[in-house]
Design a protein around this motif. Structure first.
Motif, PDB file in Angstrom:
ATOM      1  N   PRO A   1       0.808  -1.227   0.000  1.00  0.00           N
ATOM      2  CA  PRO A   1       0.000   0.000   0.000  1.00  0.00           C
ATOM      3  C   PRO A   1       0.835   1.268   0.000  1.00  0.00           C
ATOM      4  CG  PRO A   1      -0.021  -1.026   2.169  1.00  0.00           C
ATOM      5  CD  PRO A   1       0.676  -1.986   1.249  1.00  0.00           C
ATOM      6  N   ASP A   2       2.089   1.182   0.485  1.00  0.00           N
ATOM      7  CA  ASP A   2       2.933   2.377   0.523  1.00  0.00           C
ATOM      8  C   ASP A   2       3.290   2.872  -0.871  1.00  0.00           C
ATOM      9  OD1 ASP A   2       2.916   2.317   3.279  1.00  0.00           O
ATOM     10  OD2 ASP A   2       4.730   1.095   3.410  1.00  0.00           O
ATOM     11  N   LYS A   3       3.330   1.962  -1.856  1.00  0.00           N
ATOM     12  CA  LYS A   3       3.674   2.343  -3.221  1.00  0.00           C
ATOM     13  C   LYS A   3       2.458   2.354  -4.139  1.00  0.00           C
ATOM     14  CE  LYS A   3       8.488   0.768  -3.075  1.00  0.00           C
ATOM     15  NZ  LYS A   3       9.519  -0.084  -3.719  1.00  0.00           N
ATOM     16  N   SER A   4       1.289   2.002  -3.625  1.00  0.00           N
ATOM     17  CA  SER A   4       0.059   2.079  -4.413  1.00  0.00           C
ATOM     18  C   SER A   4      -0.434   3.522  -4.424  1.00  0.00           C
ATOM     19  CB  SER A   4      -1.007   1.149  -3.842  1.00  0.00           C
ATOM     20  OG  SER A   4      -0.579  -0.201  -3.885  1.00  0.00           O
ATOM     21  N   GLU A   5      -1.055   3.922  -5.526  1.00  0.00           N
ATOM     22  CA  GLU A   5      -1.508   5.300  -5.695  1.00  0.00           C
ATOM     23  C   GLU A   5      -2.930   5.325  -6.234  1.00  0.00           C
ATOM     24  OE1 GLU A   5       1.967   8.131  -7.005  1.00  0.00           O
ATOM     25  OE2 GLU A   5       2.124   6.288  -8.174  1.00  0.00           O
ATOM     26  N   ALA A   6      -3.610   6.447  -6.009  1.00  0.00           N
ATOM     27  CA  ALA A   6      -4.978   6.627  -6.492  1.00  0.00           C
ATOM     28  C   ALA A   6      -5.145   8.041  -7.018  1.00  0.00           C
ATOM     29  CB  ALA A   6      -5.984   6.350  -5.370  1.00  0.00           C
ATOM     30  N   ILE A   7      -6.004   8.171  -8.021  1.00  0.00           N
ATOM     31  CA  ILE A   7      -6.249   9.483  -8.632  1.00  0.00           C
ATOM     32  C   ILE A   7      -7.662   9.511  -9.180  1.00  0.00           C
ATOM     33  CG2 ILE A   7      -5.394   8.789 -10.908  1.00  0.00           C
ATOM     34  CD1 ILE A   7      -4.238  11.598 -11.235  1.00  0.00           C
ATOM     35  N   VAL A   8      -8.269  10.686  -9.186  1.00  0.00           N
ATOM     36  CA  VAL A   8      -9.574  10.895  -9.813  1.00  0.00           C
ATOM     37  C   VAL A   8      -9.358  11.814 -11.002  1.00  0.00           C
ATOM     38  CG1 VAL A   8     -11.879  11.876  -9.560  1.00  0.00           C
ATOM     39  CG2 VAL A   8     -10.865  10.558  -7.693  1.00  0.00           C
ATOM     40  N   MET A   9      -9.774  11.345 -12.194  1.00  0.00           N
ATOM     41  CA  MET A   9      -9.562  12.106 -13.426  1.00  0.00           C
ATOM     42  C   MET A   9     -10.888  12.592 -13.983  1.00  0.00           C
ATOM     43  SD  MET A   9      -6.449   9.967 -15.189  1.00  0.00           S
ATOM     44  CE  MET A   9      -6.900   8.405 -14.456  1.00  0.00           C
ATOM     45  N   SER A  10     -10.923  13.875 -14.274  1.00  0.00           N
ATOM     46  CA  SER A  10     -12.141  14.500 -14.764  1.00  0.00           C
ATOM     47  C   SER A  10     -11.787  15.867 -15.334  1.00  0.00           C
ATOM     48  CB  SER A  10     -13.161  14.643 -13.629  1.00  0.00           C
ATOM     49  OG  SER A  10     -14.367  15.194 -14.090  1.00  0.00           O
ATOM     50  N   THR A  11     -12.792  16.591 -15.819  1.00  0.00           N
ATOM     51  CA  THR A  11     -12.562  17.967 -16.247  1.00  0.00           C
ATOM     52  C   THR A  11     -12.443  18.857 -15.017  1.00  0.00           C
ATOM     53  OG1 THR A  11     -14.924  18.465 -16.358  1.00  0.00           O
ATOM     54  CG2 THR A  11     -13.897  17.551 -18.337  1.00  0.00           C
ATOM     55  N   ALA A  12     -11.828  20.015 -15.202  1.00  0.00           N
ATOM     56  CA  ALA A  12     -11.659  20.941 -14.077  1.00  0.00           C
ATOM     57  C   ALA A  12     -13.009  21.418 -13.558  1.00  0.00           C
ATOM     58  CB  ALA A  12     -10.809  22.135 -14.512  1.00  0.00           C
ATOM     59  N   GLN A  13     -13.958  21.668 -14.467  1.00  0.00           N
ATOM     60  CA  GLN A  13     -15.277  22.139 -14.039  1.00  0.00           C
ATOM     61  C   GLN A  13     -16.022  21.066 -13.257  1.00  0.00           C
ATOM     62  OE1 GLN A  13     -14.055  22.160 -17.057  1.00  0.00           O
ATOM     63  NE2 GLN A  13     -13.924  24.303 -17.750  1.00  0.00           N
ATOM     64  N   ARG A  14     -15.952  19.830 -13.748  1.00  0.00           N
ATOM     65  CA  ARG A  14     -16.677  18.748 -13.074  1.00  0.00           C
ATOM     66  C   ARG A  14     -16.051  18.418 -11.729  1.00  0.00           C
ATOM     67  NH1 ARG A  14     -17.264  14.277 -17.125  1.00  0.00           N
ATOM     68  NH2 ARG A  14     -18.485  15.914 -18.136  1.00  0.00           N
ATOM     69  N   SER A  15     -14.746  18.573 -11.617  1.00  0.00           N
ATOM     70  CA  SER A  15     -14.077  18.286 -10.344  1.00  0.00           C
ATOM     71  C   SER A  15     -14.550  19.220  -9.247  1.00  0.00           C
ATOM     72  CB  SER A  15     -12.557  18.414 -10.505  1.00  0.00           C
ATOM     73  OG  SER A  15     -12.058  17.454 -11.408  1.00  0.00           O
ATOM     74  N   ARG A  16     -14.824  20.454  -9.619  1.00  0.00           N
ATOM     75  CA  ARG A  16     -15.288  21.420  -8.610  1.00  0.00           C
ATOM     76  C   ARG A  16     -16.712  21.118  -8.147  1.00  0.00           C
ATOM     77  NH1 ARG A  16     -12.258  25.096 -11.975  1.00  0.00           N
ATOM     78  NH2 ARG A  16     -14.121  25.566 -13.206  1.00  0.00           N
ATOM     79  N   ARG A  17     -17.478  20.415  -8.987  1.00  0.00           N
ATOM     80  CA  ARG A  17     -18.867  20.130  -8.627  1.00  0.00           C
ATOM     81  C   ARG A  17     -19.053  18.757  -8.002  1.00  0.00           C
ATOM     82  NH1 ARG A  17     -19.761  21.824 -14.079  1.00  0.00           N
ATOM     83  NH2 ARG A  17     -20.377  19.679 -14.563  1.00  0.00           N
ATOM     84  N   THR A  18     -18.024  17.920  -8.074  1.00  0.00           N
ATOM     85  CA  THR A  18     -18.154  16.529  -7.626  1.00  0.00           C
ATOM     86  C   THR A  18     -17.634  16.370  -6.202  1.00  0.00           C
ATOM     87  OG1 THR A  18     -17.843  15.768  -9.894  1.00  0.00           O
ATOM     88  CG2 THR A  18     -17.556  14.140  -8.158  1.00  0.00           C
ATOM     89  N   ASN A  19     -18.389  15.630  -5.410  1.00  0.00           N
ATOM     90  CA  ASN A  19     -17.955  15.306  -4.045  1.00  0.00           C
ATOM     91  C   ASN A  19     -17.019  14.104  -4.120  1.00  0.00           C
ATOM     92  OD1 ASN A  19     -19.646  17.316  -2.918  1.00  0.00           O
ATOM     93  ND2 ASN A  19     -21.394  15.923  -3.050  1.00  0.00           N
ATOM     94  N   ILE A  20     -15.739  14.381  -4.243  1.00  0.00           N
ATOM     95  CA  ILE A  20     -14.758  13.317  -4.445  1.00  0.00           C
ATOM     96  C   ILE A  20     -14.227  12.831  -3.103  1.00  0.00           C
ATOM     97  CG2 ILE A  20     -12.545  12.733  -5.493  1.00  0.00           C
ATOM     98  CD1 ILE A  20     -13.097  14.829  -7.598  1.00  0.00           C
ATOM     99  N   VAL A  21     -14.147  11.514  -2.969  1.00  0.00           N
ATOM    100  CA  VAL A  21     -13.608  10.935  -1.752  1.00  0.00           C
ATOM    101  C   VAL A  21     -12.125  11.311  -1.640  1.00  0.00           C
ATOM    102  CG1 VAL A  21     -12.958   8.761  -2.874  1.00  0.00           C
ATOM    103  CG2 VAL A  21     -13.435   8.795  -0.427  1.00  0.00           C
ATOM    104  N   SER A  22     -11.668  11.485  -0.433  1.00  0.00           N
ATOM    105  CA  SER A  22     -10.295  11.955  -0.231  1.00  0.00           C
ATOM    106  C   SER A  22      -9.272  10.835  -0.213  1.00  0.00           C
ATOM    107  CB  SER A  22     -10.198  12.738   1.084  1.00  0.00           C
ATOM    108  OG  SER A  22     -10.580  11.909   2.177  1.00  0.00           O
ATOM    109  N   SER A  23      -9.715   9.582  -0.021  1.00  0.00           N
ATOM    110  CA  SER A  23      -8.765   8.472   0.042  1.00  0.00           C
ATOM    111  C   SER A  23      -9.469   7.161  -0.309  1.00  0.00           C
ATOM    112  CB  SER A  23      -8.127   8.364   1.431  1.00  0.00           C
ATOM    113  OG  SER A  23      -9.113   8.084   2.403  1.00  0.00           O
ATOM    114  N   ILE A  24      -8.649   6.156  -0.633  1.00  0.00           N
ATOM    115  CA  ILE A  24      -9.128   4.815  -0.958  1.00  0.00           C
ATOM    116  C   ILE A  24      -8.388   3.834  -0.054  1.00  0.00           C
ATOM    117  CG2 ILE A  24      -9.197   3.018  -2.720  1.00  0.00           C
ATOM    118  CD1 ILE A  24     -11.148   5.132  -3.380  1.00  0.00           C
TER     119      ILE A  24
END
Length: 687
Positions: A447-470
């Motif tokens: 898990p120390d070398k595993s990574e996570a990311i959320v990919m979207s448009t800049a506008q949609r990212s501001r409107r989406t309630n994105i989880v902070s961690s996995i």
């Protein structure tokens, strides 16, 4: 009071002891006596001018500087030229010298015999204890678990493979001729002799292979491996064993036997319904670039449909070295229909192996290998990919997309603002089961070398309630703004800004080094070094650059322009187009089109890789038109600019804009030649 201050400072800024390396380039090794005397005279003139401040002394000092610099540069050029002289026919030595002259700091540290022996023992001990630590951690996590290692396996249906096809002398001779001309330290017959007398050795090796295959036994003499520690990446401390990757050096004849065996079982495994077709490693026409194109195509399409995508990149600890042999044998028998002499040969190949670490003249005592497949072997990669194929079914059960390149595993899913909670829970459930599958099969997610990311448009990212961690393997992995996937830095809005900046930074680093030795290289050698060391960085995965911003393309173009001027020794303000034409280099924008068009042609011609070929379909008009026989592709409708960057949209657009004579080329080589000619002519016309 002083003690209190010191104690508080130790908490926030503790004292660290470091060893400073002294492996930098020594200027005196290439300076002539005249240059050394000029340096001393320059220093004396500098001291005199600083002491007196007289204008006459300043003029004398500047004159001494010009003379010393000229002699130093001449000494450097003569030294480099002497190192390269006589190496025209020896490609390996020539490249070794070039790499040393480019970046001498990358050389292995000079160790005494005792230091080498101590490092070998430390490295061997580290590799052994690392595996023991991983296995103990796995066993501790499996306490009380009833998860079956074969829970996601599916019984093989169809013909089974139990007999190995006999080997012919022609088969062996073909392999020997295609082998690189390099020898292993375990060879008792030099590879050069093997290749020069291939007709004689082919008969002997064919007889040995047939004996081995008919008895179902791998020769015991070839079960030994010499481990060469390979630094994981430049800049790491070369004295720490944990910064090295164990690469096995095997006997060359052993590798010939492995290639013969591999050619007889590969098609049976890779065409099996139980083989993970999302695995891109070690397969012809599959690459990191095609894997990334397929992944990004799904992400671009999801954005076009109004979704965001969360991607988790999993890291497996010492994946190749921790494979359980018995589980692998069971999976090959039950899941891939391999039994009889074929399975016996694989069992013999895996069991009873030994290895040792060697650095210079020193080596560690041999130790047995009770698990894993040798890194650096021919057969190991296929066995590994077959071993981890069932994880595709784990992801499918949760309706989660996955893609693999060797042990690099990515799982991703699309979601909307309304469904983010449910979809994240589903992703967590999938990751939890994947973790259990890996543990029960003797592997462990790091898990120390595993990574996570959320990919979207800049506008949609501001409107989406994105989880902070996995949650990955019981650890919280934070959502990052960017992550590195198969050598490409992906950011949350897919701008490639960070990746392009990193590429330019690395390219200019090597470019500056090349400029120092350019005068010592022939024009042909300078172009070869430039293409291999620098231009390859600009071309790596450049089909992902379709639709990228003009500013990023301009940055890459400036690197190519600077490189072309160094190779041709052109002046800074010379017009670049004639220089690129002289080198026969396409500009960056045309290279992106070239790479995308070639991948499209291969996908249409041979249907590989299948995860790209399924994205393409021929254009079929509703009625008979002149364009019906023009070999055009159907282009999907796009709602956003993001979708136009997807391979399923960009490939047809680029393909349809090519002339018919290029699209109908009968072979890949002819297509490449016609395509490059067309792109050069279009570049010249628009210049």
């Amino acid at each position: 009071m002083a003690d209190i201050v010191t104690a508080e400072l130790d908490k926030v800024a503790p004292l660290h002891h470091t060893t400073r390396s002294s492996h930098g380039r020594k200027i005196n090794e290439f300076l002539t006596d005249t240059a050394k005397q000029a340096k001393r005279h320059r220093r004396r003139c500098e001291r005199r001018w600083k002491r007196t401040g007289c204008e006459t002394d300043r003029v004398a000092y500047r004159s001494a500087c010009r003379t010393a610099n000229r002699l130093i540069n001449e000494s450097r050029s003569d030294y480099f030229a002497s190192r390269m002289d006589g190496l025209v026919s020896d490609a390996k030595r020539r490249w070794d010298v070039v790499k040393e002259l480019l970046h001498e700091d990358d050389r292995q540290p000079d160790r005494t015999a005792d230091e080498s022996q101590s490092f070998c023992l430390a490295a061997s001990s580290f590799f052994i204890h690392k595996l023991d630590r991983i296995k103990k951690s796995i066993n501790a996590q499996l306490v009380g678990s009833s998860y079956d290692p074969a829970a996601s396996d599916v019984q093989h249906t169809g013909p089974r493979l139990s007999i190995i096809k006999p080997v012919t002398v022609h088969d062996v001779a073909k392999i020997i001729r295609s082998m690189p001309a390099k020898s292993s330290p375990l060879d008792f017959v030099p590879t050069s002799l093997l290749k020069s007398c291939s007709d004689v050795f082919a008969k002997l090796i064919a007889h040995l292979a047939n004996l081995s295959f008919t008895e179902g036994r791998f020769p015991t003499r070839f079960k030994k491996a010499q481990i060469t520690p390979l630094l994981k990446r430049p800049g790491l401390d070369k004295d720490l064993p944990e910064n090295y990757r164990p690469i096995s050096n095997l006997n060359t004849i052993s590798k010939v036997l492995e290639r013969l065996f591999l050619s007889r079982i590969k098609a049976h495994i890779t065409t099996s319904a139980n083989f993970n077709q999302s695995q891109s490693a070690y397969r012809q026409n599959f690459s990191t670039e095609t894997a990334l194109l397929a992944t990004l195509n799904d992400i671009y399409r999801a954005i076009d449909e109004g979704y965001s995508t969360v991607l988790v990149a999993l890291d497996i600890s010492a994946a190749f070295d921790t494979i359980e042999h018995q589980i692998l044998i069971n999976r090959l028998r039950d899941g891939f229909g391999i039994d009889g002499l074929v399975l016996s040969w694989i069992e013999s190949y895996l069991h009873g192996r030994q290895n040792w670490v060697k650095v210079g003249p020193a080596q560690s005592p041999p130790v047995p290998c009770d698990c894993g497949v040798p890194q650096g072997s021919v057969l190991g990669p296929l066995l590994f990919t077959a071993f981890i194929s069932p994880i595709a079914r784990v992801a499918d059960r949760h309706n989660i997309s996955q893609r693999q390149y060797a042990d690099d595993t990515q799982v991703f899913m699309k979601f909307t603002n309304a469904s983010v909670a449910a979809q994240v829970d589903n992703m967590q459930a999938c990751l939890a089961e994947l973790c259990q599958w890996f543990l029960s099969n003797g592997l462990a997610i790091n898990p120390d070398k595993s990574e996570a990311i959320v990919m979207s448009t800049a506008q949609r990212s501001r409107r989406t309630n994105i989880v902070s961690s996995i949650d990955v393997a019981g650890h919280s992995v934070p959502i990052s703004k960017s992550l590195k996937l198969l050598g490409v830095k992906l950011d949350e809005h897919l701008t490639f800004n960070e990746h392009v900046n990193n590429t330019c930074r690395a390219a200019f680093y090597h470019l500056r080094a090349l400029r120092h030795i350019r005068s010592s290289l022939t024009d042909e050698m300078a172009q070869t070094v430039a293409c291999a060391v620098i231009h390859s960085r600009l071309d790596y995965c450049n089909s992902l650059y379709v639709g990228m911003s003009e500013s990023n393309l301009a940055k890459l173009q400036r690197v190519q322009n600077s490189l072309a001027r160094v190779v041709t020794s052109a002046r800074k303000h010379d017009h670049i187009t004639p220089i690129l034409n002289q080198l026969h280099w396409l500009p960056v924008r045309q290279r992106v089109i070239y790479k995308t068009a070639v991948l499209t042609y291969k996908s249409l011609l041979i249907g590989q890789p299948d995860h790209l070929s399924v994205l393409l379909s021929g254009y079929t008009p509703t009625r008979q038109l002149r364009s019906s026989d023009c070999h055009l592709l159907s282009q999907p409708a796009d709602n956003t600019v993001f979708a136009s960057r997807a391979f399923s949209s960009a490939a047809p657009r680029i393909w349809n804009n090519l002339p018919l004579s290029v699209r109908t080329a009968p072979s890949v080589n002819i297509f490449r030649r016609h395509l490059k000619t067309y792109l050069f002519s279009s570049t010249t016309a628009t210049d």
